[in-house]
Design a protein around this motif. Sequence first.
Motif, PDB file in Angstrom:
ATOM      1  N   ARG A 192      -2.184 -13.007  33.213  1.00  0.00           N
ATOM      2  CA  ARG A 192      -3.032 -11.825  33.448  1.00  0.00           C
ATOM      3  C   ARG A 192      -2.383 -10.797  34.378  1.00  0.00           C
TER       4      ARG A 192
ATOM      5  N   LYS B 123      -0.994  -7.156  33.269  1.00  0.00           N
ATOM      6  CA  LYS B 123      -2.075  -6.234  33.635  1.00  0.00           C
ATOM      7  C   LYS B 123      -3.267  -6.364  32.685  1.00  0.00           C
TER       8      LYS B 123
ATOM      9  N   ARG C  13      -7.088  -7.101  31.865  1.00  0.00           N
ATOM     10  CA  ARG C  13      -8.359  -6.884  32.546  1.00  0.00           C
ATOM     11  C   ARG C  13      -8.986  -8.204  32.996  1.00  0.00           C
ATOM     12  N   SER C  14      -9.678  -8.163  34.116  1.00  0.00           N
ATOM     13  CA  SER C  14     -10.298  -9.372  34.663  1.00  0.00           C
ATOM     14  C   SER C  14     -11.712  -9.592  34.137  1.00  0.00           C
ATOM     15  N   ASP C  15     -12.257  -8.606  33.408  1.00  0.00           N
ATOM     16  CA  ASP C  15     -13.654  -8.695  32.980  1.00  0.00           C
ATOM     17  C   ASP C  15     -13.803  -9.202  31.542  1.00  0.00           C
ATOM     18  N   ILE C  16     -12.723  -9.590  30.910  1.00  0.00           N
ATOM     19  CA  ILE C  16     -12.836  -9.997  29.506  1.00  0.00           C
ATOM     20  C   ILE C  16     -13.386 -11.414  29.402  1.00  0.00           C
TER      21      ILE C  16
ATOM     22  N   ARG D 264      -5.592  -4.742  28.064  1.00  0.00           N
ATOM     23  CA  ARG D 264      -4.901  -4.241  29.253  1.00  0.00           C
ATOM     24  C   ARG D 264      -5.722  -3.169  29.963  1.00  0.00           C
ATOM     25  N   LEU D 265      -5.446  -3.018  31.247  1.00  0.00           N
ATOM     26  CA  LEU D 265      -6.185  -2.074  32.079  1.00  0.00           C
ATOM     27  C   LEU D 265      -6.059  -0.652  31.558  1.00  0.00           C
ATOM     28  N   GLN D 266      -4.850  -0.263  31.141  1.00  0.00           N
ATOM     29  CA  GLN D 266      -4.664   1.101  30.668  1.00  0.00           C
ATOM     30  C   GLN D 266      -5.428   1.341  29.379  1.00  0.00           C
TER      31      GLN D 266
ATOM     32  N   VAL E 155      -8.463   0.394  28.857  1.00  0.00           N
ATOM     33  CA  VAL E 155      -9.796   0.819  29.253  1.00  0.00           C
ATOM     34  C   VAL E 155      -9.798   2.298  29.598  1.00  0.00           C
ATOM     35  N   GLU E 156      -8.784   2.732  30.361  1.00  0.00           N
ATOM     36  CA  GLU E 156      -8.712   4.143  30.744  1.00  0.00           C
ATOM     37  C   GLU E 156      -8.533   5.036  29.528  1.00  0.00           C
TER      38      GLU E 156
END
Length: 230
Positions: free
Chosen positions: A162, A166, A168-171, A217-219, A221-222
């Motif tokens: 993870r 990078k 996401r921690s919410d998956i 990945r975090l990006q 989401v953005e």
Amino acid sequence: MTKAGTKPAAKRAPQKAPPMGRRERNKQEKLDRILAAAKDLFAAKGFNETTTQEIADRADIGTGTLFLYAKTKEDLLIMVFKDEMIETSQTAFRKVSSDAPLIDQLMQVFGAMVAYHNRDLPLARALIREITILSGPERREDVRLLMRIIYDGIGDIIVNIRAREKIRSDIDLTLAGETFFGIYYLGLIGWLSGQTTKQAFLKRLRTKLALSIDGLRLQGVETAKRRIAP
């Protein structure tokens, strides 16, 4: 930490399972003979050409006794290969290269499953057909067990990688496992049904998995937020 002058608590010896009685041993021995006979005949003659009478004869039991252990030949098929499929999956997860990118780790796992099915394609087709649409509830828990092992294995891979990728921690890890396996399974059906070659299946599998990984990945989401914003 123990106090000075005191002895550490003794470790409890692991409890041994109670020995099986004669009746249980006889049932297990018959089941072992049935599964061994079915496996040999499926390999030698193919699933479709093998009859339950032949399996009963090879196991040295009556057909009535056979149906006490498995109601249908399809039941037997899953019973025979359940342990092999579980072992294949567990071994694949144990051998995965933990320092490799997520896409490569997933391809290693699914590649091992493809190699397993490639050993006997007619039998693989029968097996996947039965697992996909179960003919009865008796083998449902066997399939659930296999799926839990696969989903948990994929979840462990994601957790371990993870930070590096990078993610996401919410998956929901189980949902992620279901998603990746669903992508693989749909491609597997296409390959086994002759709609594509194994090489094309694996190539498209990697592309589809890569698209899904981007969504973790975090990006990702953005990017999604920017697309939704007016």
